[in-house]
Design an enzyme around this catalytic site. Structure first.
Site, PDB file in Angstrom:
ATOM      1  N   GLY A  52       0.785  -1.244   0.000  1.00  0.00           N
ATOM      2  CA  GLY A  52       0.000   0.000   0.000  1.00  0.00           C
ATOM      3  C   GLY A  52       0.808   1.280   0.000  1.00  0.00           C
ATOM      4  O   GLY A  52       0.256   2.350  -0.232  1.00  0.00           O
TER       5      GLY A  52
ATOM      6  N   GLY B  18       3.501   1.768  -2.014  1.00  0.00           N
ATOM      7  CA  GLY B  18       4.205   1.915  -3.291  1.00  0.00           C
ATOM      8  C   GLY B  18       3.473   2.829  -4.257  1.00  0.00           C
ATOM      9  O   GLY B  18       2.474   3.475  -3.914  1.00  0.00           O
TER      10      GLY B  18
ATOM     11  N   TYR C 194      10.787 -13.641 -11.707  1.00  0.00           N
ATOM     12  CA  TYR C 194       9.647 -12.761 -11.424  1.00  0.00           C
ATOM     13  C   TYR C 194       8.458 -13.139 -12.303  1.00  0.00           C
ATOM     14  O   TYR C 194       7.322 -13.240 -11.842  1.00  0.00           O
ATOM     15  CB  TYR C 194      10.071 -11.312 -11.679  1.00  0.00           C
ATOM     16  CG  TYR C 194       8.966 -10.290 -11.532  1.00  0.00           C
ATOM     17  CD1 TYR C 194       8.625  -9.783 -10.277  1.00  0.00           C
ATOM     18  CD2 TYR C 194       8.267  -9.817 -12.646  1.00  0.00           C
ATOM     19  CE1 TYR C 194       7.619  -8.842 -10.142  1.00  0.00           C
ATOM     20  CE2 TYR C 194       7.262  -8.879 -12.520  1.00  0.00           C
ATOM     21  CZ  TYR C 194       6.948  -8.396 -11.258  1.00  0.00           C
ATOM     22  OH  TYR C 194       5.938  -7.460 -11.117  1.00  0.00           O
TER      23      TYR C 194
ATOM     24  N   CYS D 143       0.258  -1.791 -18.177  1.00  0.00           N
ATOM     25  CA  CYS D 143       1.460  -1.458 -18.949  1.00  0.00           C
ATOM     26  C   CYS D 143       2.387  -0.658 -18.022  1.00  0.00           C
ATOM     27  O   CYS D 143       2.195  -0.653 -16.808  1.00  0.00           O
ATOM     28  CB  CYS D 143       1.087  -0.699 -20.221  1.00  0.00           C
ATOM     29  SG  CYS D 143       0.220   0.856 -19.946  1.00  0.00           S
ATOM     30  N   ASN D 144       3.392   0.032 -18.556  1.00  0.00           N
ATOM     31  CA  ASN D 144       4.342   0.781 -17.714  1.00  0.00           C
ATOM     32  C   ASN D 144       3.618   1.853 -16.905  1.00  0.00           C
ATOM     33  O   ASN D 144       2.979   2.730 -17.491  1.00  0.00           O
ATOM     34  CB  ASN D 144       5.397   1.468 -18.594  1.00  0.00           C
ATOM     35  CG  ASN D 144       6.317   0.476 -19.263  1.00  0.00           C
ATOM     36  OD1 ASN D 144       7.181  -0.088 -18.640  1.00  0.00           O
ATOM     37  ND2 ASN D 144       6.101   0.266 -20.558  1.00  0.00           N
TER      38      ASN D 144
END
Length: 322
Positions: free
Chosen positions: A13, A15, A140, A168-169
């Site tokens: 939470g 980030g 990952y 996406c990014n």
């Protein structure tokens, strides 16, 4: 969804995406929703008992699972086993503890980097498992892919509605600006900020690694947060859904650099170091599925989102993850 009170636990939470969801929830709060944002300080999600303790404490009915071990390209390449094991443990603990506590819905966050290395474009939700991911971040990627497999298992065996989204990014306030860990937008921002710290003069050179030709799609974290709330409240399928801007909004890395130069009012020149690797030329993702549900969703124009992010960074530099 029923009108009963929802207690929504957000892992990761603190980030980039967690903070964006906090911002949007404060603007779009609902009487029947109680939001709890936790970070690694509140629980070690790689540990089952620690995960159980946080679920016992907050008794969530819904979970948005953002927590993950993440890192830049180099860190991924040299620590693939750590990325695999830590993310497998974290994801298994969150999903299984959610099931044991009768959590109605879990929305987990995947990433477009989990798609096969060799694929056709645009990529869509049906292609996740069609071949191995890029060897640089296989640990990952496989751990994230297994969330999709687990979600289907919980649906089939226990009738659970556990699903996932694939952004996406992402960029925006509260990003990670650390030089060795940051992605392209925050990395450029950090570089420009440091470059003009002792004066914004015409002799300065902003060097971009690579040719600047690769294409990428970028989503503003606040737009992504709005879509996360829609998924939590409205999207009732176990199948993953890509949360991305339209294909027409794909940008060259050189255009990203130029937009940031304008936002910083940088007086110097841009140079491209073509001796550095470009990485994948493109990773174009289709948002056709998202558009079938939300045909009129308006994404924040890239230049405006960049301007807002740069302003936030300049005001909050001392507290940012540098």
């Amino acid at each position: 969804m029923s009108g009963d009170e929802k207690i929504i636990l957000v892992t990761g939470g603190s980030g980039l995406v967690g903070r964006a969801i906090q911002t949007i929830v404060s603007e779009d709060s609902r009487a029947n929703e109680k939001w709890i944002f936790i970070s690694s300080k509140d629980a070690n999600l790689c540990d089952k008992k620690s995960t159980e303790a946080v679920f016992a404490r907050y008794k969530p009915t819904h979970v948005i699972h953002l927590a993950a071990m993440v890192g830049g390209l180099f860190h991924n390449m040299s620590h693939n086993l750590d990325f695999l094991r830590n993310n497998l443990l974290m994801n298994d603990n969150v999903l299984q503890t959610a099931h044991e506590n009768n959590v109605h819905k879990v929305v987990s966050c995947l990433s477009t980097c989990i798609f096969p290395d060799k694929t056709t474009y645009p990529i869509d939700e049906t292609m996740i498992h069609n071949g191995p991911p890029h060897p640089s971040n296989y640990g990952y990627s496989y751990a994230k892919r297994l969330i999709d497999i687990a979600n289907r298992g919980y649906a089939q065996q226990h009738g659970r509605l556990y699903t996932s989204v694939i952004p996406c990014n992402v960029f925006g306030p509260y990003d990670n600006f650390h030089p060795s860990e940051s992605h392209v937008v925050p990395g450029f921002m950090r570089k420009l900020h440091d470059l003009i710290a002792d004066g914004n003069t015409e002799d300065k050179v902003f060097t971009v690694l690579g040719s600047g030709k690769p294409l990428r799609q970028f989503i503003y974290s606040l737009d992504l947060a709005k879509l996360f709330l829609w998924v939590l409240r409205e999207y009732d399928s176990v199948d993953p859904i890509i949360l991305s801007v339209d294909e027409s909004q794909e940008l060259k890395i050189s255009e990203v650099a130029e937009t940031l130069v304008k936002a910083f009012d940088f007086k110097g020149k841009i140079a491209f170091d073509s001796s550095a690797a470009d990485g994948q030329y493109k990773k174009t993702a289709s948002n056709a599925k998202l558009r079938s549900y939300l045909p009129d969703f308006q994404f924040t124009p890239f230049h405006q989102a960049i301007k807002e992010t740069v302003e936030w960074y300049q005001e909050n530099y001392d507290q940012a993850r540098n």
